[in-house]
Design a protein around this motif. Structure first.
Motif, PDB file in Angstrom:
ATOM      1  N   GLY A   1       0.837  -1.196   0.000  1.00 40.70           N
ATOM      2  CA  GLY A   1       0.000   0.000   0.000  1.00 40.70           C
ATOM      3  C   GLY A   1       0.869   1.242   0.000  1.00 40.70           C
ATOM      4  N   ALA A   2       0.491   2.244  -0.805  1.00 43.23           N
ATOM      5  CA  ALA A   2       1.308   3.446  -0.950  1.00 43.23           C
ATOM      6  C   ALA A   2       1.466   4.181   0.371  1.00 43.23           C
ATOM      7  CB  ALA A   2       0.686   4.367  -1.996  1.00 43.23           C
ATOM      8  N   ARG A   3       0.384   4.303   1.144  1.00 40.93           N
ATOM      9  CA  ARG A   3       0.450   5.045   2.402  1.00 40.93           C
ATOM     10  C   ARG A   3       1.464   4.425   3.347  1.00 40.93           C
ATOM     11  NH1 ARG A   3      -1.327   3.719   7.244  1.00 40.93           N
ATOM     12  NH2 ARG A   3      -1.880   5.298   8.795  1.00 40.93           N
TER      13      ARG A   3
ATOM     14  N   LEU B   1      -1.154   6.905  -4.491  1.00 40.77           N
ATOM     15  CA  LEU B   1      -1.922   7.446  -3.365  1.00 40.77           C
ATOM     16  C   LEU B   1      -2.964   8.465  -3.793  1.00 40.77           C
ATOM     17  CD1 LEU B   1      -2.078   7.507  -0.177  1.00 40.77           C
ATOM     18  CD2 LEU B   1      -0.671   9.580  -0.344  1.00 40.77           C
ATOM     19  N   VAL B   2      -2.593   9.402  -4.658  1.00 45.11           N
ATOM     20  CA  VAL B   2      -3.464  10.536  -4.988  1.00 45.11           C
ATOM     21  C   VAL B   2      -4.810  10.097  -5.562  1.00 45.11           C
ATOM     22  CG1 VAL B   2      -3.683  12.625  -6.389  1.00 45.11           C
ATOM     23  CG2 VAL B   2      -1.516  12.104  -5.248  1.00 45.11           C
ATOM     24  N   PRO B   3      -4.884   9.085  -6.449  1.00 42.12           N
ATOM     25  CA  PRO B   3      -6.204   8.698  -6.976  1.00 42.12           C
ATOM     26  C   PRO B   3      -7.190   8.249  -5.905  1.00 42.12           C
ATOM     27  CG  PRO B   3      -4.463   7.791  -8.342  1.00 42.12           C
ATOM     28  CD  PRO B   3      -3.801   8.348  -7.124  1.00 42.12           C
ATOM     29  N   GLY B   4      -6.710   7.853  -4.739  1.00 41.67           N
ATOM     30  CA  GLY B   4      -7.610   7.462  -3.661  1.00 41.67           C
ATOM     31  C   GLY B   4      -8.087   8.624  -2.813  1.00 41.67           C
ATOM     32  N   LEU B   5      -7.598   9.830  -3.099  1.00 42.45           N
ATOM     33  CA  LEU B   5      -7.948  10.996  -2.285  1.00 42.45           C
ATOM     34  C   LEU B   5      -8.973  11.905  -2.942  1.00 42.45           C
ATOM     35  CD1 LEU B   5      -4.352  12.010  -1.072  1.00 42.45           C
ATOM     36  CD2 LEU B   5      -5.996  10.485   0.047  1.00 42.45           C
ATOM     37  N   VAL B   6      -9.077  11.846  -4.291  1.00 41.34           N
ATOM     38  CA  VAL B   6      -9.987  12.738  -5.019  1.00 41.34           C
ATOM     39  C   VAL B   6     -10.688  11.954  -6.113  1.00 41.34           C
ATOM     40  CG1 VAL B   6      -8.531  14.763  -4.562  1.00 41.34           C
ATOM     41  CG2 VAL B   6      -8.215  13.458  -6.667  1.00 41.34           C
ATOM     42  N   PRO B   7     -11.833  12.448  -6.611  1.00 42.26           N
ATOM     43  CA  PRO B   7     -12.498  11.787  -7.738  1.00 42.26           C
ATOM     44  C   PRO B   7     -11.628  11.859  -8.990  1.00 42.26           C
ATOM     45  CG  PRO B   7     -13.995  13.300  -6.620  1.00 42.26           C
ATOM     46  CD  PRO B   7     -12.632  13.563  -6.065  1.00 42.26           C
ATOM     47  N   GLU B   8     -11.892  10.963  -9.925  1.00 45.38           N
ATOM     48  CA  GLU B   8     -11.072  10.869 -11.133  1.00 45.38           C
ATOM     49  C   GLU B   8     -11.044  12.166 -11.924  1.00 45.38           C
ATOM     50  OE1 GLU B   8     -11.914   8.640 -15.157  1.00 45.38           O
ATOM     51  OE2 GLU B   8     -11.261   7.197 -13.645  1.00 45.38           O
ATOM     52  N   ASP B   9     -12.187  12.862 -12.027  1.00 45.43           N
ATOM     53  CA  ASP B   9     -12.231  14.065 -12.845  1.00 45.43           C
ATOM     54  C   ASP B   9     -11.554  15.265 -12.182  1.00 45.43           C
ATOM     55  OD1 ASP B   9     -14.075  14.478 -10.845  1.00 45.43           O
ATOM     56  OD2 ASP B   9     -15.653  15.249 -12.163  1.00 45.43           O
ATOM     57  N   GLU B  10     -11.044  15.097 -10.955  1.00 46.22           N
ATOM     58  CA  GLU B  10     -10.334  16.170 -10.281  1.00 46.22           C
ATOM     59  C   GLU B  10      -8.856  15.861 -10.088  1.00 46.22           C
ATOM     60  OE1 GLU B  10     -12.375  17.315  -6.693  1.00 46.22           O
ATOM     61  OE2 GLU B  10     -14.326  17.316  -7.687  1.00 46.22           O
ATOM     62  N   LEU B  11      -8.370  14.812 -10.740  1.00 44.06           N
ATOM     63  CA  LEU B  11      -6.966  14.446 -10.604  1.00 44.06           C
ATOM     64  C   LEU B  11      -6.035  15.537 -11.129  1.00 44.06           C
ATOM     65  CD1 LEU B  11      -6.964  10.646 -11.521  1.00 44.06           C
ATOM     66  CD2 LEU B  11      -6.284  11.656  -9.340  1.00 44.06           C
ATOM     67  N   ALA B  12      -6.405  16.165 -12.254  1.00 43.85           N
ATOM     68  CA  ALA B  12      -5.551  17.223 -12.808  1.00 43.85           C
ATOM     69  C   ALA B  12      -5.424  18.380 -11.825  1.00 43.85           C
ATOM     70  CB  ALA B  12      -6.101  17.705 -14.153  1.00 43.85           C
ATOM     71  N   SER B  13      -6.540  18.769 -11.201  1.00 38.06           N
ATOM     72  CA  SER B  13      -6.497  19.862 -10.230  1.00 38.06           C
ATOM     73  C   SER B  13      -5.671  19.471  -9.007  1.00 38.06           C
ATOM     74  CB  SER B  13      -7.916  20.238  -9.799  1.00 38.06           C
ATOM     75  OG  SER B  13      -8.644  20.799 -10.873  1.00 38.06           O
TER      76      SER B  13
ATOM     77  N   VAL C   1      -6.090   3.468   5.726  1.00 39.62           N
ATOM     78  CA  VAL C   1      -5.258   2.363   5.263  1.00 39.62           C
ATOM     79  C   VAL C   1      -5.986   1.615   4.148  1.00 39.62           C
ATOM     80  CG1 VAL C   1      -4.109   0.218   5.911  1.00 39.62           C
ATOM     81  CG2 VAL C   1      -4.213   2.124   7.537  1.00 39.62           C
ATOM     82  N   VAL C   2      -5.294   1.422   3.031  1.00 35.02           N
ATOM     83  CA  VAL C   2      -5.852   0.675   1.906  1.00 35.02           C
ATOM     84  C   VAL C   2      -5.280  -0.741   1.940  1.00 35.02           C
ATOM     85  CG1 VAL C   2      -6.051   0.528  -0.604  1.00 35.02           C
ATOM     86  CG2 VAL C   2      -6.087   2.767   0.535  1.00 35.02           C
ATOM     87  N   ARG C   3      -6.134  -1.717   2.105  1.00 34.85           N
ATOM     88  CA  ARG C   3      -5.690  -3.109   2.156  1.00 34.85           C
ATOM     89  C   ARG C   3      -5.344  -3.606   0.762  1.00 34.85           C
ATOM     90  NH1 ARG C   3      -4.299  -3.464   7.315  1.00 34.85           N
ATOM     91  NH2 ARG C   3      -5.978  -2.734   8.680  1.00 34.85           N
TER      92      ARG C   3
END
Length: 414
Positions: free
Chosen positions: A78-80, A132-144, A196-198
């Motif tokens: 897991g990235a975290r 890690l980042v894709p698990g923190l925001v929706p897909e359409d906000e990844l660029a932001s 934590v992402v299993r």
């Protein structure tokens, strides 16, 4: 919803805000660290320019050596988890270095060993970002999200060295290193607060995991071609710029202050580019990313053409905008299109490919410029970059690449 609110809507996610704060603080500490460590080594018994170079080289090599292992572990544990361990290592190495410097007992070999540990932490941390980042925001906000994370780096590169120089002058290099250690501690606290992402056990060994990651990486033409493009850019264009730029500034632009203005302009441009990207999600992000990489050639061309300082600084500002667009959109595409279970390894191969030739370029720039001339070497780099951008954009899977919401990619055929 106002335009400004819409463009900053990614900040409504508490987990992303937490990570952004930790990352920005950590980057600020890193921006201060280089100045503090340099002055510390220069003042140590047995120190000097050669010792500074050795410490910097040891840190960079440690990053490159650990990158691939960090990618495998990020996918396996897991990235975290891996990023947390990496930041704990960075915190510990800098805390020990600060203690040695503040007590006046540091020796050059100890600083070098701690620089290796710091580099290992950096190499372990970097691959986890893509995962890690894709698990923190929706897909359409990844660029932001990537734009805001990217803006933190130039802010740190502008504020960090200046603040470090002031603190070294008023206090001591050890005090600045202590602040850097605290910044990594803040990042640790931020990461601890994330869920934590299993990760399901794969049952494969580390080498098998690495081979699988390499197959995933090389199976995507748009990915390995653009990674190779950035790696060769660092070798042919950016390394000579970083080595020869200060010398040219000293000769005809006004010295260190002029070069500082050029680098600051590039950083301000990167911040402006990040602001422009907020709330935007271009359909063909990879093609825009490659096209924007041409911006890096502008300040190098200004130096090669012997333009005055104002033009060089303005060109550096344009390069900063291009750099922000290039790195932000490329990161968002990779995060959307790469399956979650291999993002760490893909991030590691991507980083390794992009930066592996950089140290060699830094070493060769001086000797080669002595043979062919600084302006000719810089001019070759400009010609290389502009040509390479055209060649890469001619690759169909790069030019026509679009992301899908299923973590796959498609090539649009007209």
């Amino acid at each position: 919803m106002t335009l400004g609110t819409h463009r900053l809507r990614v900040l409504r996610h508490a987990r992303f805000r937490r990570f952004l704060l930790g990352q920005a603080t950590s980057l600020l500490g890193s921006g201060m660290n280089t100045v503090a460590t340099t002055f510390a080594v220069l003042r140590l018994p047995g120190g000097g320019v050669d010792a500074v170079g050795g410490v910097m080289a040891a840190r960079i090599l440690a990053v490159l050596v650990v990158l691939l292992l960090g990618g495998v572990l990020a996918d396996r544990l897991g990235a975290r988890t891996v990023m947390l361990a990496a930041d704990a290592l960075r915190f510990g190495s800098q805390a020990v270095l600060a203690l040695l410097l503040l007590t006046g007992s540091a020796r050059v070999w100890e600083v070098l060993v701690l620089a290796v540990l710091l580099g290992m932490g950096e190499g372990g941390f970097m691959p986890g970002l893509s995962a890690l980042v894709p698990g923190l925001v929706p897909e359409d906000e990844l660029a932001s999200a990537n734009a805001l994370l990217g803006m933190a780096r130039p802010v740190a590169s502008i504020v960090g060295p200046g603040l470090a120089g002031l603190l070294v002058a008023v206090f001591d290099a050890g005090a600045v290193v202590a602040v850097d250690a605290v910044s990594y501690g803040v990042s640790v606290v931020a990461l601890v607060g994330l869920p934590v992402v299993r990760v399901p056990a794969s049952g494969r060994g580390l080498f098998s995991e690495l081979v699988l990651g390499w197959r995933e990486f090389t199976s995507r033409t748009w990915l390995w071609v653009t990674t190779l493009h950035i790696g060769l850019f660092n070798f042919f264009l950016w390394a000579p710029f970083l080595v020869l730029g200060p010398s040219i500034a000293e000769q005809r632009l006004g010295g260190a202050r002029a070069w500082g203005l050029v680098l600051a302009s590039e950083g301000i441009g990167a911040i402006a580019g990040g602001v422009l990207l907020l709330g935007r999600n271009p359909r063909r992000g990879m093609a825009w990313s490659v096209a924007a990489s041409a911006g890096w050639a502008v300040p190098v061309a200004a130096l090669a053409m012997r333009l005055p300082l104002a033009w060089v600084a303005g060109a550096a500002f344009a390069a900063g905008i291009g750099a922000a667009v290039c790195t932000t959109l490329a990161a968002a595409v990779i995060q959307r299109d790469i399956p979650a279970e291999v993002r760490g390894r893909i991030g590691a191969f991507d980083s390794l490919g992009a930066f592996a030739l950089g140290p060699l370029g830094l070493v060769l720039a001086g000797p080669v410029s002595g043979v062919v001339g600084a302006e000719r070497l810089l001019g070759f780099g400009v010609l290389w970059q502009v040509t390479a951008v055209g060649v890469v954009l001619a690759v169909p899977s790069v030019r026509r690449h679009e992301a899908t919401s299923r973590g796959e990619a498609r090539v649009v055929v007209h």
